[in-house]
Design an enzyme around this catalytic site. Sequence first.
Site, PDB file in Angstrom:
ATOM      1  N   SER A 148      17.698   7.575 -11.724  1.00  0.00           N
ATOM      2  CA  SER A 148      18.313   6.775 -10.654  1.00  0.00           C
ATOM      3  C   SER A 148      19.828   6.761 -10.814  1.00  0.00           C
ATOM      4  O   SER A 148      20.343   7.075 -11.888  1.00  0.00           O
ATOM      5  CB  SER A 148      17.776   5.335 -10.757  1.00  0.00           C
ATOM      6  OG  SER A 148      18.618   4.417 -10.087  1.00  0.00           O
ATOM      7  N   TYR A 161      15.960  -3.027 -13.885  1.00  0.00           N
ATOM      8  CA  TYR A 161      15.822  -1.664 -13.360  1.00  0.00           C
ATOM      9  C   TYR A 161      16.830  -0.730 -14.005  1.00  0.00           C
ATOM     10  O   TYR A 161      16.486   0.377 -14.444  1.00  0.00           O
ATOM     11  CB  TYR A 161      16.001  -1.717 -11.846  1.00  0.00           C
ATOM     12  CG  TYR A 161      15.764  -0.434 -11.101  1.00  0.00           C
ATOM     13  CD1 TYR A 161      16.831   0.365 -10.701  1.00  0.00           C
ATOM     14  CD2 TYR A 161      14.482  -0.032 -10.762  1.00  0.00           C
ATOM     15  CE1 TYR A 161      16.610   1.528  -9.994  1.00  0.00           C
ATOM     16  CE2 TYR A 161      14.261   1.137 -10.050  1.00  0.00           C
ATOM     17  CZ  TYR A 161      15.340   1.912  -9.665  1.00  0.00           C
ATOM     18  OH  TYR A 161      15.129   3.086  -8.966  1.00  0.00           O
TER      19      TYR A 161
HETATM   20  P1  NAP Z   1       8.061   3.243  -3.466  1.00  0.00           P
HETATM   21  O1  NAP Z   1       8.018   3.696  -2.041  1.00  0.00           O
HETATM   22  O2  NAP Z   1       8.109   1.786  -3.789  1.00  0.00           O
HETATM   23  O3  NAP Z   1       6.846   3.936  -4.257  1.00  0.00           O
HETATM   24  C1  NAP Z   1       6.647   3.598  -5.570  1.00  0.00           C
HETATM   25  C2  NAP Z   1       5.336   4.196  -5.970  1.00  0.00           C
HETATM   26  O4  NAP Z   1       5.083   3.849  -7.327  1.00  0.00           O
HETATM   27  C3  NAP Z   1       4.162   3.701  -5.145  1.00  0.00           C
HETATM   28  O5  NAP Z   1       3.407   4.811  -4.717  1.00  0.00           O
HETATM   29  C4  NAP Z   1       3.362   2.860  -6.114  1.00  0.00           C
HETATM   30  O6  NAP Z   1       1.995   3.057  -5.908  1.00  0.00           O
HETATM   31  C5  NAP Z   1       3.715   3.458  -7.442  1.00  0.00           C
HETATM   32  N1  NAP Z   1       3.545   2.513  -8.549  1.00  0.00           N
HETATM   33  C6  NAP Z   1       4.277   1.407  -8.818  1.00  0.00           C
HETATM   34  N2  NAP Z   1       3.824   0.815  -9.935  1.00  0.00           N
HETATM   35  C7  NAP Z   1       2.755   1.563 -10.361  1.00  0.00           C
HETATM   36  C8  NAP Z   1       1.857   1.462 -11.459  1.00  0.00           C
HETATM   37  N3  NAP Z   1       1.943   0.469 -12.346  1.00  0.00           N
HETATM   38  N4  NAP Z   1       0.889   2.402 -11.575  1.00  0.00           N
HETATM   39  C9  NAP Z   1       0.790   3.399 -10.674  1.00  0.00           C
HETATM   40  N5  NAP Z   1       1.618   3.568  -9.615  1.00  0.00           N
HETATM   41  C10 NAP Z   1       2.585   2.639  -9.473  1.00  0.00           C
HETATM   42  O7  NAP Z   1       9.346   3.850  -4.187  1.00  0.00           O
HETATM   43  P2  NAP Z   1      10.188   5.178  -3.960  1.00  0.00           P
HETATM   44  O8  NAP Z   1      11.447   4.807  -3.263  1.00  0.00           O
HETATM   45  O9  NAP Z   1       9.319   6.260  -3.421  1.00  0.00           O
HETATM   46  O10 NAP Z   1      10.576   5.493  -5.482  1.00  0.00           O
HETATM   47  C11 NAP Z   1       9.824   6.371  -6.258  1.00  0.00           C
HETATM   48  C12 NAP Z   1      10.578   6.530  -7.574  1.00  0.00           C
HETATM   49  O11 NAP Z   1      11.928   6.924  -7.290  1.00  0.00           O
HETATM   50  C13 NAP Z   1      10.688   5.228  -8.376  1.00  0.00           C
HETATM   51  O12 NAP Z   1      10.635   5.541  -9.757  1.00  0.00           O
HETATM   52  C14 NAP Z   1      12.093   4.725  -8.029  1.00  0.00           C
HETATM   53  O13 NAP Z   1      12.620   3.909  -9.059  1.00  0.00           O
HETATM   54  C15 NAP Z   1      12.833   6.020  -7.928  1.00  0.00           C
HETATM   55  N6  NAP Z   1      14.065   5.987  -7.153  1.00  0.00           N
HETATM   56  C16 NAP Z   1      14.055   5.566  -5.855  1.00  0.00           C
HETATM   57  C17 NAP Z   1      15.258   5.618  -5.136  1.00  0.00           C
HETATM   58  C18 NAP Z   1      15.355   5.184  -3.703  1.00  0.00           C
HETATM   59  O14 NAP Z   1      16.499   5.028  -3.224  1.00  0.00           O
HETATM   60  N7  NAP Z   1      14.262   4.983  -3.001  1.00  0.00           N
HETATM   61  C19 NAP Z   1      16.411   6.104  -5.726  1.00  0.00           C
HETATM   62  C20 NAP Z   1      16.362   6.496  -7.066  1.00  0.00           C
HETATM   63  C21 NAP Z   1      15.179   6.445  -7.754  1.00  0.00           C
HETATM   64  P3  NAP Z   1       0.977   1.868  -5.522  1.00  0.00           P
HETATM   65  O15 NAP Z   1       1.795   0.655  -5.152  1.00  0.00           O
HETATM   66  O16 NAP Z   1       0.207   2.439  -4.384  1.00  0.00           O
HETATM   67  O17 NAP Z   1       0.169   1.681  -6.749  1.00  0.00           O
HETATM   68  C1  GCO Z   2      19.228  -0.842  -5.475  1.00  0.00           C
HETATM   69  C2  GCO Z   2      18.439   0.365  -5.061  1.00  0.00           C
HETATM   70  C3  GCO Z   2      18.669   1.479  -6.041  1.00  0.00           C
HETATM   71  C4  GCO Z   2      17.852   2.681  -5.654  1.00  0.00           C
HETATM   72  C5  GCO Z   2      18.036   3.800  -6.605  1.00  0.00           C
HETATM   73  C6  GCO Z   2      19.428   4.302  -6.616  1.00  0.00           C
HETATM   74  O1  GCO Z   2      18.726  -1.964  -5.289  1.00  0.00           O
HETATM   75  O2  GCO Z   2      20.350  -0.633  -5.962  1.00  0.00           O
HETATM   76  O3  GCO Z   2      17.071   0.072  -4.945  1.00  0.00           O
HETATM   77  O4  GCO Z   2      18.350   1.067  -7.322  1.00  0.00           O
HETATM   78  O5  GCO Z   2      16.504   2.385  -5.623  1.00  0.00           O
HETATM   79  O6  GCO Z   2      17.523   3.546  -7.857  1.00  0.00           O
HETATM   80  O7  GCO Z   2      19.431   5.525  -7.293  1.00  0.00           O
END
Ligand code: NAP
Ligand code: GCO
Length: 267
Positions: A148, A161
């Site tokens: 992230s 986080y």
């Molecule tokens: P999301 O839409 O909230 O999806 C998160 C996924 O993680 C869901 O499918 C959820 O599945 C699963 N999950 C959560 N806790 C779990 C557990 N204990 N066991 C199994 N599955 C679990 O989030 P996203 O935005 O796609 O993010 C995916 C990844 O990218 C995360 O690691 C997040 O930190 C990272 N990320 C996101 C962003 C962003 O801007 N969106 C940026 C940087 C990094 P269920 O709820 O169906 O179990």
């Molecule tokens: C926040 C956002 C970020 C993104 C991501 C950025 O609240 O700042 O959720 O943390 O999810 O991780 O890379």
Amino acid sequence: MKDIMHKFSLEGKTALVTGASHGIGFAMAEALAQAGAAVAFNSRSREQVDKALRAYEERGIRAHGYVCDVTDEKQVADTVSRIREEIGSVDILVNNAGIIKRIPMLEMEAAQFRQVVDTDLNAPFIVAKAVLPDMIKKGRGKIINVCSMMSELGRETVSAYAAAKGGLKMLTKNIASEYGAYNIQCNGIGPGYIATSQTAPLREVRTDGSRHPFDRFILAKTPAERWGLAEDLQGPVVFLASEASDFVNGHILYVDGGILAYIGKQP
Ligand code: NAP
Ligand code: GCO
């Protein structure tokens, strides 16, 4: 002489993408499947698994879904065993499952802090540990941890986080160090701000039509002047999952539209 594109093929490989019932994980799993991999994913609920299986099928992908909480060592061990029996041992692991709690530190309960760290840092350790033995036996493997911006930067309300994602960056480097000799590469993907359900609260459109202040903030911090899309992660994950990256190890590939390179647009 084979053309270079064969290096990006995942034909014959088995990929596990955790938490890939939707969002970034779903997009990455779709890309790995399109590159030829057999794809397995998990969710905590049967309903989400079944809904996701239908979504994959609509895209012509015969995915394999498992109900599994990645923080539960036994569930992870059982799921990895089932994948081995039903598809083949895991060649590519994408530790994608993750949660966030946006709470000022002084208002955050220790249990809430632990829950975020458990999912975002401890679980990637658990799942990596479950798939490494088969990778060592095979003499090859790819582990990709979804990091992230908060692996590098802090901001208000995301202490747990940021701590977890910072730790995940170092876990990535350590797995790379400890298992590189077995031809196993462990790298990270660091998405910027991506339009998924996780960031929906930061992008909400107000009743008066105005956008959440954070939306304007991120656009001013991103040279690309847009939120990322889950699809923006598809090329990078195929690269890191393929033999095209066999000498890339311990690297965090930021897919952020330039946020980490930019001081931000002058107001
Ligand atoms: P999301 O839409 O909230 O999806 C998160 C996924 O993680 C869901 O499918 C959820 O599945 C699963 N999950 C959560 N806790 C779990 C557990 N204990 N066991 C199994 N599955 C679990 O989030 P996203 O935005 O796609 O993010 C995916 C990844 O990218 C995360 O690691 C997040 O930190 C990272 N990320 C996101 C962003 C962003 O801007 N969106 C940026 C940087 C990094 P269920 O709820 O169906 O179990
Ligand atoms: C926040 C956002 C970020 C993104 C991501 C950025 O609240 O700042 O959720 O943390 O999810 O991780 O890379």
